[in-house]
Design an enzyme around this catalytic site. Structure first.
Site, short mmCIF file in Angstrom:
data_model
loop_
_atom_site.label_atom_id
_atom_site.label_comp_id
_atom_site.label_asym_id
_atom_site.label_seq_id
_atom_site.Cartn_x
_atom_site.Cartn_y
_atom_site.Cartn_z
N ASP A 166 -1.54 -6.07 9.03
CA ASP A 166 -2.47 -5.02 8.60
C ASP A 166 -3.74 -5.73 8.11
OD1 ASP A 166 -3.86 -2.92 7.57
OD2 ASP A 166 -2.20 -2.07 6.44
N TRP A 169 0.86 -1.19 0.00
CA TRP A 169 0.00 0.00 0.00
C TRP A 169 0.89 1.24 0.00
CZ3 TRP A 169 -1.89 2.73 4.89
CH2 TRP A 169 -2.84 3.70 4.58
N LYS A 228 -13.82 -0.40 5.35
CA LYS A 228 -14.36 -1.13 4.20
C LYS A 228 -15.53 -2.03 4.61
CE LYS A 228 -10.27 0.22 2.81
NZ LYS A 228 -9.83 1.17 1.82
#
Ligand code: LMR
Length: 399
Positions: A211, A130, A246
């Site tokens: 993560d 990311w 999300k």
């Protein structure tokens, strides 16, 4: 102080949305930032979230400060969702969770905490990762290094190279791992591969930092915790940064958590108290609203069932879009086997588009894709898929 500075470059992900908003082209498509979109291209508020908010609004009695680590109900619910309520790590009080402003906030609190405990360690991230990961850890003062991950030839995982590098990471270093729905590639480890990585972490003595931003977006809430469970099985210590952006669609509420797992209850509590100090000097205590939404939903079986079905619907929609995208690529004469797109997990597809092609699509077609070729699959709709695939076909001539 404020003269003689050239402007900082726009953010490579969030900056795209700003550029897209200012683009007058009526055909413009934003496939940049990772947000879920419906068939109309909107990012809706989940019904379960709206109902929880209505309840919170009618029953709230105070806006007084939150505890530094957040509300106890939220902290409990997060741990149970991550591990499963009956997990022995929770029974042994080996996990402590702090409510943080988003998953990014969790990564940064974790990074600042690790900098206190192990200032000369390095942080290892996957290649690629990311776009904000290196910035977060470098911002906390760490040097970052990369371990191999994606194999562009097979469009899959280069597991042997990954494991070889992780086997040489020095004890005390920190290895950032994506729990599921790897961002940006969508390529994940199998349960067996997770076990092998966890065994190496234990043997070598490096600290895993997981993560976990997409629980429920890969194969399911339970299936997606395979990596976390493998670490819990083997490793006495690790950290988890998790997010409800999300899976609850709470992007703007900045609702995340940092969970610290220690060797025993006492060690966990002592280390966690330092995380609270990090929080206090950064932002004092977390914003309440998003956490209240999550704990209101997870703490009530009816609300929870509704949320889970909405999460399944989001996951299934993305799977359908992947199929539609692959068919439309073929129908538009884009040569090659794109079946790998249907195997990738989560919101993203690592398309293999070159930087020149990404630039062409943005400048000539108003199609916004993150550098490196990451496409937010959720941004593709029946309305824009033909334009997208025809434009990709045109971009191939640039190779
Ligand atoms: C993304 O990768 O697009 C999301 O995680 C949003 C962000 O903050 O970059």
């Amino acid at each position: 102080m404020f003269s003689n500075h050239t402007p900082a470059p726009p953010d490579s992900i969030l900056g795209l949305t700003e550029a897209w908003k200012n683009d007058p082209n009526p055909n413009k498509v934003n496939l940049g930032v990772g947000v879920f979109k419906d068939e109309q291209g909107r990012t809706p508020i989940l019904e379960s979230v709206k109902e929880a908010e209505a309840y919170i609004l009618s029953s709230a009695t105070t806006k007084s400060y939150m505890p530094i680590a957040g509300a106890p109900e939220y902290r409990q619910q997060v741990k149970a969702l991550l591990f499963g309520a009956a997990h022995p790590v929770l029974a042994a009080n080996r996990a402590q969770t702090a409510h943080t402003p988003g998953g990014t906030g969790a990564l940064r609190v974790g990074a600042d905490l690790l900098k206190k405990f192990s200032p000369s360690a390095s942080v290892w991230v996957s290649s690629p990762t990311w776009a904000n990961h290196k910035g977060v850890f470098q911002g906390a003062g760490f040097a970052t290094k990369e371990y191999p991950y994606y194999d562009s030839a097979t469009k899959g995982l280069n597991f042997s190279a990954m494991l070889e590098t992780l086997s040489a990471v020095p004890a005390g270093d920190i290895v950032l791992l994506h729990a599921c729905c790897h961002n940006p590639t969508g390529v994940d480890l199998s349960a067996g591969q997770w076990k092998a990585v966890a065994a190496v972490a234990k043997e070598r003595g490096w600290l895993p930092f997981l993560d976990f931003a997409y629980q429920g977006y890969g194969d399911g809430l339970v299936e997606d915790r395979a990596g976390l469970l493998a670490l819990a099985e083997s490793c006495p210590e690790f950290l988890v940064a998790s997010s409800f952006s999300k899976n609850f669609g709470l992007y703007q509420e900045r609702t995340g958590a940092l969970t610290l797992i220690g060797a025993d209850a006492e060690a966990t509590a002592a280390s966690f108290s330092h995380a609270q100090t990090v929080i206090r000097v950064n932002y004092s205590n977390p914003p309440a609203h998003g956490g209240l939404i999550v704990s209101t939903i997870l703490g009530d079986p009816v609300r929870r069932a509704k949320w889970e079905s909405e999460l399944v619907a989001m996951r299934e929609r993305i799977a359908q879009i992947r199929e539609m995208f692959v068919k439309a690529l073929a129908a538009n004469g884009v040569p090659g086997d794109f079946s790998f797109i249907t195997r990738q997990k989560g919101m993203f597809s690592f398309s293999g588009l070159s930087d020149a092609q990404v630039k062409f699509l943005r400048e000539k077609k108003s199609i916004y894709i993150v550098g490196g070729g990451r496409i937010n699959v959720a941004g593709i709709t029946a309305k824009n898929v033909e334009y997208l695939c025809a434009s990709i076909r045109e971009s191939l001539d640039l190779k």
